[in-house]
Design a protein around this motif. Structure first.
Motif, PDB file in Angstrom:
ATOM      1  N   GLN A 241       0.829  -1.200   0.000  1.00 55.42           N
ATOM      2  CA  GLN A 241       0.000   0.000   0.000  1.00 55.42           C
ATOM      3  C   GLN A 241       0.869   1.257   0.000  1.00 55.42           C
ATOM      4  N   GLY A 242       2.015   1.192   0.684  1.00 57.60           N
ATOM      5  CA  GLY A 242       2.946   2.305   0.626  1.00 57.60           C
ATOM      6  C   GLY A 242       3.523   2.480  -0.772  1.00 57.60           C
ATOM      7  N   LEU A 243       3.688   1.358  -1.499  1.00 59.97           N
ATOM      8  CA  LEU A 243       4.185   1.427  -2.873  1.00 59.97           C
ATOM      9  C   LEU A 243       3.263   2.264  -3.751  1.00 59.97           C
ATOM     10  N   CYS A 244       1.966   2.176  -3.522  1.00 56.58           N
ATOM     11  CA  CYS A 244       1.005   2.922  -4.352  1.00 56.58           C
ATOM     12  C   CYS A 244       1.275   4.428  -4.306  1.00 56.58           C
ATOM     13  N   ASP A 245       1.788   4.913  -3.208  1.00 57.98           N
ATOM     14  CA  ASP A 245       2.091   6.342  -3.093  1.00 57.98           C
ATOM     15  C   ASP A 245       3.247   6.752  -3.996  1.00 57.98           C
ATOM     16  N   GLU A 246       4.014   5.770  -4.491  1.00 60.81           N
ATOM     17  CA  GLU A 246       5.153   6.055  -5.354  1.00 60.81           C
ATOM     18  C   GLU A 246       4.781   6.066  -6.837  1.00 60.81           C
ATOM     19  N   PHE A 247       3.575   5.650  -7.174  1.00 62.38           N
ATOM     20  CA  PHE A 247       3.218   5.476  -8.591  1.00 62.38           C
ATOM     21  C   PHE A 247       3.274   6.783  -9.373  1.00 62.38           C
ATOM     22  N   GLY A 248       2.721   7.845  -8.803  1.00 60.41           N
ATOM     23  CA  GLY A 248       2.735   9.145  -9.467  1.00 60.41           C
ATOM     24  C   GLY A 248       2.159   9.073 -10.868  1.00 60.41           C
ATOM     25  N   PRO A 249       2.870   9.611 -11.874  1.00 62.59           N
ATOM     26  CA  PRO A 249       2.357   9.605 -13.252  1.00 62.59           C
ATOM     27  C   PRO A 249       2.135   8.211 -13.812  1.00 62.59           C
ATOM     28  N   LEU A 250       2.804   7.195 -13.235  1.00 52.02           N
ATOM     29  CA  LEU A 250       2.628   5.828 -13.731  1.00 52.02           C
ATOM     30  C   LEU A 250       1.218   5.299 -13.496  1.00 52.02           C
ATOM     31  N   SER A 251       0.463   5.958 -12.634  1.00 44.80           N
ATOM     32  CA  SER A 251      -0.904   5.501 -12.357  1.00 44.80           C
ATOM     33  C   SER A 251      -1.754   5.489 -13.616  1.00 44.80           C
ATOM     34  N   GLY A 252      -1.363   6.302 -14.614  1.00 41.22           N
ATOM     35  CA  GLY A 252      -2.111   6.322 -15.870  1.00 41.22           C
ATOM     36  C   GLY A 252      -1.861   5.111 -16.737  1.00 41.22           C
ATOM     37  N   ASP A 253      -0.812   4.352 -16.474  1.00 41.76           N
ATOM     38  CA  ASP A 253      -0.540   3.115 -17.205  1.00 41.76           C
ATOM     39  C   ASP A 253      -1.530   2.048 -16.726  1.00 41.76           C
ATOM     40  N   HIS A 254      -2.239   1.421 -17.667  1.00 43.78           N
ATOM     41  CA  HIS A 254      -3.313   0.491 -17.270  1.00 43.78           C
ATOM     42  C   HIS A 254      -2.769  -0.678 -16.461  1.00 43.78           C
ATOM     43  N   ARG A 255      -1.527  -1.109 -16.735  1.00 43.85           N
ATOM     44  CA  ARG A 255      -0.954  -2.233 -15.972  1.00 43.85           C
ATOM     45  C   ARG A 255      -0.689  -1.826 -14.530  1.00 43.85           C
ATOM     46  N   VAL A 256      -0.169  -0.625 -14.349  1.00 45.82           N
ATOM     47  CA  VAL A 256       0.083  -0.125 -12.999  1.00 45.82           C
ATOM     48  C   VAL A 256      -1.239   0.117 -12.281  1.00 45.82           C
ATOM     49  N   GLY A 257      -2.222   0.631 -13.024  1.00 51.13           N
ATOM     50  CA  GLY A 257      -3.543   0.842 -12.427  1.00 51.13           C
ATOM     51  C   GLY A 257      -4.163  -0.451 -11.942  1.00 51.13           C
ATOM     52  N   GLU A 258      -4.024  -1.523 -12.735  1.00 51.04           N
ATOM     53  CA  GLU A 258      -4.547  -2.832 -12.321  1.00 51.04           C
ATOM     54  C   GLU A 258      -3.819  -3.340 -11.086  1.00 51.04           C
ATOM     55  N   LEU A 259      -2.490  -3.117 -11.041  1.00 48.52           N
ATOM     56  CA  LEU A 259      -1.724  -3.520  -9.848  1.00 48.52           C
ATOM     57  C   LEU A 259      -2.224  -2.761  -8.625  1.00 48.52           C
ATOM     58  N   GLY A 260      -2.469  -1.463  -8.770  1.00 52.15           N
ATOM     59  CA  GLY A 260      -2.992  -0.676  -7.659  1.00 52.15           C
ATOM     60  C   GLY A 260      -4.326  -1.195  -7.168  1.00 52.15           C
ATOM     61  N   ALA A 261      -5.186  -1.613  -8.101  1.00 55.91           N
ATOM     62  CA  ALA A 261      -6.494  -2.168  -7.720  1.00 55.91           C
ATOM     63  C   ALA A 261      -6.331  -3.475  -6.960  1.00 55.91           C
ATOM     64  N   GLU A 262      -5.378  -4.309  -7.392  1.00 51.24           N
ATOM     65  CA  GLU A 262      -5.120  -5.566  -6.680  1.00 51.24           C
ATOM     66  C   GLU A 262      -4.602  -5.299  -5.272  1.00 51.24           C
ATOM     67  N   ILE A 263      -3.730  -4.306  -5.142  1.00 55.11           N
ATOM     68  CA  ILE A 263      -3.184  -3.972  -3.826  1.00 55.11           C
ATOM     69  C   ILE A 263      -4.289  -3.456  -2.901  1.00 55.11           C
ATOM     70  N   ALA A 264      -5.207  -2.667  -3.454  1.00 54.58           N
ATOM     71  CA  ALA A 264      -6.297  -2.105  -2.641  1.00 54.58           C
ATOM     72  C   ALA A 264      -7.182  -3.187  -2.043  1.00 54.58           C
ATOM     73  N   MET A 265      -7.209  -4.369  -2.669  1.00 53.82           N
ATOM     74  CA  MET A 265      -8.063  -5.454  -2.185  1.00 53.82           C
ATOM     75  C   MET A 265      -7.396  -6.281  -1.090  1.00 53.82           C
ATOM     76  N   LEU A 266      -6.108  -6.048  -0.843  1.00 52.23           N
ATOM     77  CA  LEU A 266      -5.408  -6.839   0.179  1.00 52.23           C
ATOM     78  C   LEU A 266      -5.811  -6.414   1.579  1.00 52.23           C
ATOM     79  N   SER A 267      -5.868  -7.375   2.460  1.00 50.95           N
ATOM     80  CA  SER A 267      -6.166  -7.086   3.860  1.00 50.95           C
ATOM     81  C   SER A 267      -4.870  -6.854   4.609  1.00 50.95           C
ATOM     82  N   THR A 268      -4.820  -5.817   5.458  1.00 51.44           N
ATOM     83  CA  THR A 268      -3.628  -5.551   6.256  1.00 51.44           C
ATOM     84  C   THR A 268      -3.718  -6.177   7.625  1.00 51.44           C
ATOM     85  N   ARG A 269      -4.717  -6.987   7.899  1.00 55.42           N
ATOM     86  CA  ARG A 269      -4.835  -7.637   9.205  1.00 55.42           C
ATOM     87  C   ARG A 269      -3.991  -8.892   9.231  1.00 55.42           C
TER      88      ARG A 269
END
Length: 435
Positions: free
Chosen positions: A407-435
Motif C-alpha cells: 500500500q505504501g508502494l502505491c504512493d510512489e506510482f505518481g504519473p505511472l498511475s495512468g498506465d493500465h498495468r500499474v492501475g490494475e496492480l494498484g487495484a489488486e493492492i487495494a483489495m489486500l487485507s492488512t490484518r
C-alpha cells in the motif's frame, strides 16, 4: 464511487454527516467496517472521534469503502461542531465490545503485569512455602514452549494463526507466576513473560494492530525491567521503535533506539543485541536523510559477523546478519541511492533464505522495494513485474506486513498511475487485507 469531482453541496453534506454516520448509513458496524478495511476496530473508532487521521496509504481504500471521493473523505474527517457547541470528536461513536478478542488479550496483558509487579513484595520464605509441591521444571517448560512458538510464528504463512496459542500460554503463565512468586524460579518466569509479550506484539504488528503491538512491547519492557534482563528489555524497545517508524515517527524512534543501545551495553556482550539495534538505527537515520549516520550504523551492525552462532536464540533475538544485504538495499532506497539499492536488493533476492516458499515477509519486502525503484525511475515494467509477485505472496501468506508495504508502494506510482498495468496492480493492492 463517483468519478466526477464533488461540488460544494456534496462536500457540505459530507461534512455535516461525519465518518461514523456515513459508515452507519451504509449498514456497517464498526467491527465489520474494520474487517473490510483490514484494520483494528479501535482504529476506526479513533478516526471517527478525530483523535487520529488515516495514513495516506489507507485513504484510497477508506474512500472506496465509504463510496466517496477523496475530497468528500476529507470533509468527513474534518473537525466540526454540533448544535450545542460540543466538539463531535469528544463523543464516542460506539461503546467498546467487551467480548472483542483484542480487548480480552489486552486485559490478560494487564493482569500478568500486575502479577509480575507483585512478585518482589512477598518475603522469600513465605513465597517458597507457597511454591512447595508445585511441579518442578515449569520455568524451563515455558522457555521451551516460547521457543517453539517463535519457530511456528516464523514459519507460518499466516502469522495470526499463532495468536490463540499465545493468548492461552499467557493464561497458563499467569497461574505459574502466582505459584512461584518470590521464589528463585520467578526470575525465569519473568523472562518467559517478557519473551512472550514480544511475540504477542509481533503477531499484533503483523496484523496492523499498532496499539496492541505497542502495548505488548511496553509490557515486555516493564517485565524485563523487573527481571533486570537488559537484552530482553533492549529488544522490547527496538520493537516498540518499529511501531513509531511504521507511522513515520522517526525522531521518537531514535530516542527509543538510543535508550535500547544504553541498555544493551549493560547486557550480554556475546549476544547480537547491540548489532540489531544498530541495524534499526540505520533505518531511522536513512528515513531522516542522514547518509553518514546511516552508514556508520550499518557498519556497527556488520560486526555481528564476528560473533558466534550463540549470539542469537531464534526467538526474541534473531539478528545474525543474514538480512544485512536486503536491509542495506532498503536504506539506500530511502536515501534515493537507486543504483546502490538495486544492486543490494537483487543480491539479497538470490539468497536461499529468500527463495520461493521460504520467508514470505522478507521476500515480499524486497520485491516491493524493487518495485519502488521502478516507480522512481518511471519504469512500469519493473513496477508491475516485482509488484505482482509481491501481491501473490501477500495473498498466499495473509501477511498484513507485506500488504502494508504494498500500500505504501502505491504512493510512489505518481504519473505511472495512468498506465493500465500499474492501475490494475494498484487495484489488486487495494483489495489486500492488512490484518
Amino acid at each position: 464511487m463517483r468519478a466526477w469531482p464533488p461540488g460544494t453541496s456534496e462536500l457540505r453534506e459530507a461534512g455535516a454527516m461525519g465518518l461514523a454516520e456515513r459508515r452507519r448509513a451504509l449498514g456497517y458496524s464498526q467491527e465489520a467496517f474494520a474487517h473490510l478495511l483490514g484494520v483494528d476496530r479501535t482504529t476506526v473508532g479513533r478516526w471517527e472521534s478525530r483523535r487520529i487521521r488515516p495514513q495516506p496509504a489507507q485513504r484510497r481504500k477508506l474512500a472506496a469503502a465509504l463510496e466517496t471521493s477523496l475530497q468528500e473523505l476529507d470533509a468527513l474527517l474534518a473537525p466540526r461542531q454540533i448544535a450545542d457547541g460540543e466538539p463531535v470528536g469528544s463523543r464516542t461513536s460506539e461503546p467498546p465490545n467487551a467480548g472483542d478478542p483484542d480487548e480480552m488479550i489486552r486485559r490478560e496483558f494487564l493482569r500478568i503485569l500486575t502479577v509480575s509487579g507483585a512478585l518482589a513484595t512477598l518475603p522469600a520464605d513465605e513465597a517458597e512455602a507457597l511454591a512447595q509441591g508445585v511441579r518442578g521444571g515449569v520455568p524451563a517448560d515455558f522457555s521451551r514452549m516460547n521457543s517453539h512458538l517463535w519457530q511456528v510464528y516464523q514459519s507460518s504463512r499466516s502469522k495470526g494463526s499463532v495468536y490463540p496459542v499465545v493468548r492461552d500460554q499467557l493464561g497458563i503463565l499467569i497461574d505459574a507466576l502466582t505459584e512461584y512468586r518470590g521464589s528463585p524460579r520467578a526470575q525465569a518466569l519473568l523472562n518467559a513473560a517478557a519473551d512472550l509479550f514480544q511475540l504477542a506484539g509481533e503477531v499484533a504488528f503483523d496484523g496492523n494492530r499498532y496499539s496492541d503491538a505497542a502495548a505488548s512491547y511496553a509490557l515486555a519492557a516493564s517485565v524485563s525491567k523487573d527481571a533486570q534482563a537488559y537484552d530482553l528489555w533492549a529488544c522490547a524497545l527496538v520493537r516498540h521503535a518499529y511501531v513509531d517508524m511504521s507511522e513515520s515517527r522517526y525522531r521518537p524512534a531514535t530516542q527509543l533506539l538510543d535508550a535500547a543501545e544504553h541498555l544493551a551495553c549493560r547486557g550480554d556482550k556475546s549476544l547480537s543485541t547491540r548489532q540489531w539495534i544498530a541495524s534499526v538505527q540505520s533505518e531511522a537515520h536513512a528515513a531522516l536523510g542522514d547518509l553518514d549516520a546511516c552508514e556508520r550504523a550499518m557498519d556497527r551492525a556488520e560486526t555481528v559477523r564476528a560473533l558466534g552462532t550463540d549470539s542469537i536464540n531464534g526467538g526474541w533475538l534473531r539478528f545474525d546478519g543474514a538480512r544485512l544485504a536486503e536491509e542495506r538495499g532498503s536504506r539506500y532506497l530511502q536515501l534515493g541511492r537507486l543504483d546502490l539499492a538495486e544492486d543490494a536488493l537483487t543480491r539479497a533476492l538470490k539468497q536461499e533464505a529468500l527463495a520461493h516458499g521460504q520467508s514470505y515477509r522478507r521476500r515480499g519486502a524486497v520485491l516491493t522495494n524493487l518495485a519502488a525503484i521502478g516507480a522512481k525511475r518511471r519504469d512500469p515494467e519493473q513496477v508491475v513485474a516485482y509488484g505482482n509477485e509481491a501481491v501473490a505472496l501477500a495473498r498466499a501468506s495473509g501477511s498484513g506486513y507485506v500488504a502494508r508495504r504494498l500500500q505504501g508502494l502505491c504512493d510512489e506510482f505518481g504519473p505511472l498511475s495512468g498506465d493500465h498495468r500499474v492501475g490494475e496492480l494498484g487495484a489488486e493492492i487495494a483489495m489486500l487485507s492488512t490484518r
